[in-house]
Design a protein around this motif. Structure first.
Motif, PDB file in Angstrom:
ATOM      1  N   HIS A  48    -100.413  -2.796 106.806  1.00  0.00           N
ATOM      2  CA  HIS A  48     -99.704  -2.220 107.944  1.00  0.00           C
ATOM      3  C   HIS A  48    -100.632  -1.238 108.664  1.00  0.00           C
ATOM      4  CE1 HIS A  48     -96.202  -3.880 105.898  1.00  0.00           C
ATOM      5  NE2 HIS A  48     -95.622  -3.835 107.085  1.00  0.00           N
ATOM      6  N   GLY A  49    -100.771  -1.433 109.974  1.00  0.00           N
ATOM      7  CA  GLY A  49    -101.625  -0.586 110.803  1.00  0.00           C
ATOM      8  C   GLY A  49    -102.090  -1.339 112.028  1.00  0.00           C
ATOM      9  N   ASP A  50    -102.923  -0.689 112.826  1.00  0.00           N
ATOM     10  CA  ASP A  50    -103.351  -1.265 114.104  1.00  0.00           C
ATOM     11  C   ASP A  50    -104.509  -2.252 114.003  1.00  0.00           C
ATOM     12  OD1 ASP A  50    -101.481  -0.052 115.838  1.00  0.00           O
ATOM     13  OD2 ASP A  50    -102.570   1.847 115.649  1.00  0.00           O
ATOM     14  N   ASN A  51    -105.445  -2.023 113.086  1.00  0.00           N
ATOM     15  CA  ASN A  51    -106.575  -2.954 112.949  1.00  0.00           C
ATOM     16  C   ASN A  51    -107.125  -2.913 111.536  1.00  0.00           C
ATOM     17  OD1 ASN A  51    -108.579  -0.833 112.750  1.00  0.00           O
ATOM     18  ND2 ASN A  51    -108.263  -0.510 114.945  1.00  0.00           N
ATOM     19  N   ALA A  52    -107.905  -3.914 111.209  1.00  0.00           N
ATOM     20  CA  ALA A  52    -108.401  -4.080 109.833  1.00  0.00           C
ATOM     21  C   ALA A  52    -109.316  -2.943 109.405  1.00  0.00           C
ATOM     22  CB  ALA A  52    -109.114  -5.415 109.703  1.00  0.00           C
ATOM     23  N   ALA A  53    -109.987  -2.304 110.354  1.00  0.00           N
ATOM     24  CA  ALA A  53    -110.916  -1.233 110.001  1.00  0.00           C
ATOM     25  C   ALA A  53    -110.201  -0.002 109.455  1.00  0.00           C
ATOM     26  CB  ALA A  53    -111.754  -0.851 111.220  1.00  0.00           C
ATOM     27  N   THR A  54    -108.957   0.198 109.859  1.00  0.00           N
ATOM     28  CA  THR A  54    -108.224   1.395 109.435  1.00  0.00           C
ATOM     29  C   THR A  54    -107.105   1.106 108.447  1.00  0.00           C
ATOM     30  OG1 THR A  54    -106.727   1.211 111.328  1.00  0.00           O
ATOM     31  CG2 THR A  54    -108.717   2.556 111.628  1.00  0.00           C
ATOM     32  N   VAL A  55    -106.891  -0.154 108.122  1.00  0.00           N
ATOM     33  CA  VAL A  55    -105.777  -0.543 107.255  1.00  0.00           C
ATOM     34  C   VAL A  55    -106.251  -0.730 105.823  1.00  0.00           C
ATOM     35  CG1 VAL A  55    -104.173  -2.426 106.760  1.00  0.00           C
ATOM     36  CG2 VAL A  55    -104.454  -1.614 109.081  1.00  0.00           C
ATOM     37  N   THR A  56    -105.445  -0.264 104.888  1.00  0.00           N
ATOM     38  CA  THR A  56    -105.681  -0.553 103.482  1.00  0.00           C
ATOM     39  C   THR A  56    -104.881  -1.800 103.142  1.00  0.00           C
ATOM     40  OG1 THR A  56    -105.903   1.786 102.971  1.00  0.00           O
ATOM     41  CG2 THR A  56    -105.435   0.307 101.121  1.00  0.00           C
ATOM     42  N   PRO A  57    -105.556  -2.856 102.660  1.00  0.00           N
ATOM     43  CA  PRO A  57    -104.816  -4.086 102.335  1.00  0.00           C
ATOM     44  C   PRO A  57    -103.745  -3.823 101.269  1.00  0.00           C
ATOM     45  CG  PRO A  57    -107.177  -4.498 102.357  1.00  0.00           C
ATOM     46  CD  PRO A  57    -106.987  -3.017 102.462  1.00  0.00           C
ATOM     47  N   GLU A  58    -102.537  -4.304 101.569  1.00  0.00           N
ATOM     48  CA  GLU A  58    -101.425  -4.158 100.635  1.00  0.00           C
ATOM     49  C   GLU A  58    -101.241  -5.408  99.785  1.00  0.00           C
ATOM     50  OE1 GLU A  58     -98.081  -3.191 103.098  1.00  0.00           O
ATOM     51  OE2 GLU A  58     -99.136  -1.485 103.978  1.00  0.00           O
ATOM     52  N   ARG A  59    -101.614  -6.546 100.341  1.00  0.00           N
ATOM     53  CA  ARG A  59    -101.536  -7.823  99.620  1.00  0.00           C
ATOM     54  C   ARG A  59    -102.786  -8.619  99.930  1.00  0.00           C
ATOM     55  NH1 ARG A  59     -95.492  -9.420 101.341  1.00  0.00           N
ATOM     56  NH2 ARG A  59     -96.456  -8.980 103.318  1.00  0.00           N
ATOM     57  N   ALA A  60    -103.193  -9.419  98.982  1.00  0.00           N
ATOM     58  CA  ALA A  60    -104.336 -10.319  99.180  1.00  0.00           C
ATOM     59  C   ALA A  60    -104.110 -11.583  98.365  1.00  0.00           C
ATOM     60  CB  ALA A  60    -105.640  -9.651  98.753  1.00  0.00           C
ATOM     61  N   VAL A  61    -104.480 -12.718  98.956  1.00  0.00           N
ATOM     62  CA  VAL A  61    -104.370 -14.001  98.266  1.00  0.00           C
ATOM     63  C   VAL A  61    -105.638 -14.794  98.510  1.00  0.00           C
ATOM     64  CG1 VAL A  61    -101.851 -14.133  98.364  1.00  0.00           C
ATOM     65  CG2 VAL A  61    -103.205 -15.135 100.204  1.00  0.00           C
ATOM     66  N   THR A  62    -105.884 -15.752  97.635  1.00  0.00           N
ATOM     67  CA  THR A  62    -106.993 -16.679  97.833  1.00  0.00           C
ATOM     68  C   THR A  62    -106.423 -18.041  98.184  1.00  0.00           C
ATOM     69  OG1 THR A  62    -107.035 -17.239  95.483  1.00  0.00           O
ATOM     70  CG2 THR A  62    -108.515 -15.473  96.212  1.00  0.00           C
ATOM     71  N   LEU A  63    -107.178 -18.775  98.992  1.00  0.00           N
ATOM     72  CA  LEU A  63    -106.758 -20.114  99.401  1.00  0.00           C
ATOM     73  C   LEU A  63    -107.986 -21.007  99.390  1.00  0.00           C
ATOM     74  CD1 LEU A  63    -104.547 -22.000 100.525  1.00  0.00           C
ATOM     75  CD2 LEU A  63    -105.180 -21.207 102.815  1.00  0.00           C
ATOM     76  N   THR A  64    -107.985 -21.978  98.504  1.00  0.00           N
ATOM     77  CA  THR A  64    -109.064 -22.949  98.414  1.00  0.00           C
ATOM     78  C   THR A  64    -108.504 -24.300  98.830  1.00  0.00           C
ATOM     79  OG1 THR A  64    -110.059 -21.711  96.614  1.00  0.00           O
ATOM     80  CG2 THR A  64    -110.783 -23.995  96.893  1.00  0.00           C
ATOM     81  N   CYS A  65    -109.171 -24.938  99.810  1.00  0.00           N
ATOM     82  CA  CYS A  65    -108.649 -26.204 100.339  1.00  0.00           C
ATOM     83  C   CYS A  65    -109.529 -27.406 100.030  1.00  0.00           C
ATOM     84  CB  CYS A  65    -108.441 -26.084 101.852  1.00  0.00           C
ATOM     85  SG  CYS A  65    -107.164 -24.876 102.283  1.00  0.00           S
ATOM     86  N   ALA A  66    -110.665 -27.210  99.419  1.00  0.00           N
ATOM     87  CA  ALA A  66    -111.523 -28.340  99.070  1.00  0.00           C
ATOM     88  C   ALA A  66    -112.142 -28.075  97.711  1.00  0.00           C
ATOM     89  CB  ALA A  66    -112.612 -28.527 100.121  1.00  0.00           C
ATOM     90  N   PRO A  67    -112.130 -28.996  96.800  1.00  0.00           N
ATOM     91  CA  PRO A  67    -111.727 -30.389  96.922  1.00  0.00           C
ATOM     92  C   PRO A  67    -110.210 -30.575  96.868  1.00  0.00           C
ATOM     93  CG  PRO A  67    -112.504 -30.000  94.708  1.00  0.00           C
ATOM     94  CD  PRO A  67    -112.691 -28.719  95.471  1.00  0.00           C
ATOM     95  N   THR A  68    -109.498 -29.626  96.250  1.00  0.00           N
ATOM     96  CA  THR A  68    -108.035 -29.715  96.227  1.00  0.00           C
ATOM     97  C   THR A  68    -107.472 -28.357  96.632  1.00  0.00           C
ATOM     98  OG1 THR A  68    -107.921 -29.054  93.916  1.00  0.00           O
ATOM     99  CG2 THR A  68    -107.998 -31.426  94.362  1.00  0.00           C
TER     100      THR A  68
END
Length: 143
Positions: A48-68
């Motif tokens: 939550h905030g105006d831009n990534a430079a000033t925001v502390t990530p509250e959630r993070a996920v990984t997404l791999t699309c290759a090979p599966t």
């Protein structure tokens, strides 16, 4: 004369060691390598905030699309299919026209960093609020 013979033997053994794998069965190896894929692995964050430079990530996920499809994203197969459909263009992921959201300004920033089909990706999008983020017709941002 002995030195010349020694150099000739050394050169011959070196040539055999370097060029030997390029003959015979090794020539069939590139055909087996045709199953290789360009990597597609992303890290998505939300804060939550105006831009990534000033925001502390509250959630993070990984997404791999290759090979599966895999990763910690809750809908990895669907998110990968949606990204493939738009060629990895996050801006092409659009909002539903029937979504009703308040005009409250409580900005939510989503960032994506990683590799899509072998190319470096760095993306940031600020939504006016959580409802606007959820109004997008995609599961990519639903985490």
């Amino acid at each position: 004369m002995r030195n010349t013979a020694r150099w000739a033997v050394t050169l011959g053994l070196t040539a055999t060691a370097v060029c030997g794998p390029l003959t015979g069965a090794a020539l069939a190896e590139p055909a087996a390598a045709s199953g290789l894929y360009a990597p597609s692995a992303l890290v998505l964050t939300l804060g939550h905030g105006d831009n990534a430079a000033t925001v502390t990530p509250e959630r993070a996920v990984t997404l791999t699309c290759a090979p599966t499809s895999s990763g910690t994203h809750p809908a990895a197969p669907l998110a990968c299919a949606e990204l493939r459909a738009v060629g990895g263009d996050f801006d092409a992921l659009g909002a539903r026209s029937d979504a009703l959201c308040t005009r409250e300004y409580d900005p939510v920033v989503v960032t994506v960093d990683g590799v899509w089909l072998g190319k470096r990706v760095s993306y940031e999008r600020t939504f006016a609020n959580e409802c606007v983020k959820s109004s997008y017709e995609t599961s990519v941002f639903a985490f």
